[in-house]
Design a protein around this motif. Structure first.
Motif, PDB file in Angstrom:
ATOM      1  N   THR A 101       0.793  -1.484   0.355  1.00 52.05           N
ATOM      2  CA  THR A 101       0.071  -0.027  -0.346  1.00 52.05           C
ATOM      3  C   THR A 101       1.210   1.273   0.218  1.00 52.05           C
ATOM      4  OG1 THR A 101      -0.174   0.175   2.471  1.00 52.05           O
ATOM      5  CG2 THR A 101      -1.700  -1.010   1.067  1.00 52.05           C
ATOM      6  N   LEU A 102       0.599   2.845  -0.277  1.00 51.32           N
ATOM      7  CA  LEU A 102       1.432   3.728  -0.430  1.00 51.32           C
ATOM      8  C   LEU A 102       1.612   3.944   0.709  1.00 51.32           C
ATOM      9  CD1 LEU A 102      -1.013   5.618  -3.323  1.00 51.32           C
ATOM     10  CD2 LEU A 102       1.330   4.812  -3.328  1.00 51.32           C
ATOM     11  N   THR A 150       5.151  -0.069  -5.300  1.00 54.13           N
ATOM     12  CA  THR A 150       3.967  -0.486  -4.521  1.00 54.13           C
ATOM     13  C   THR A 150       3.083  -1.267  -5.227  1.00 54.13           C
ATOM     14  OG1 THR A 150       4.517   1.219  -3.346  1.00 54.13           O
ATOM     15  CG2 THR A 150       2.031   0.255  -3.107  1.00 54.13           C
TER      16      THR A 150
END
Length: 62
Positions: free
Chosen positions: A12-13, A40
């Motif tokens: 995830t970011l 990512t």
């Protein structure tokens, strides 16, 4: 002369690859920037469908 490549991935970011890079360094590896790929992408995405992983494959040397 050996060449070491590293692939660091988070899902995830909100996550970063910093811990992975620190673990690689702590293990005694010095990775050249051109041999380190970070991205990512979900773990459910097959490796060959990950753009960063494919860049790493392209950079491997004989």
């Amino acid at each position: 002369m050996s060449r070491v490549f590293a692939y660091c991935r988070v899902s995830t970011l909100d996550q970063t690859t910093q811990n992975q890079r620190l673990e690689i360094k702590a293990a005694g590896f010095a990775i050249e920037a051109r041999r380190l790929i970070e991205e990512t992408v979900s773990g459910s995405v097959a490796a060959k469908q990950r753009p960063g992983f494919m860049r790493l494959i392209d950079r491997l040397e004989p």
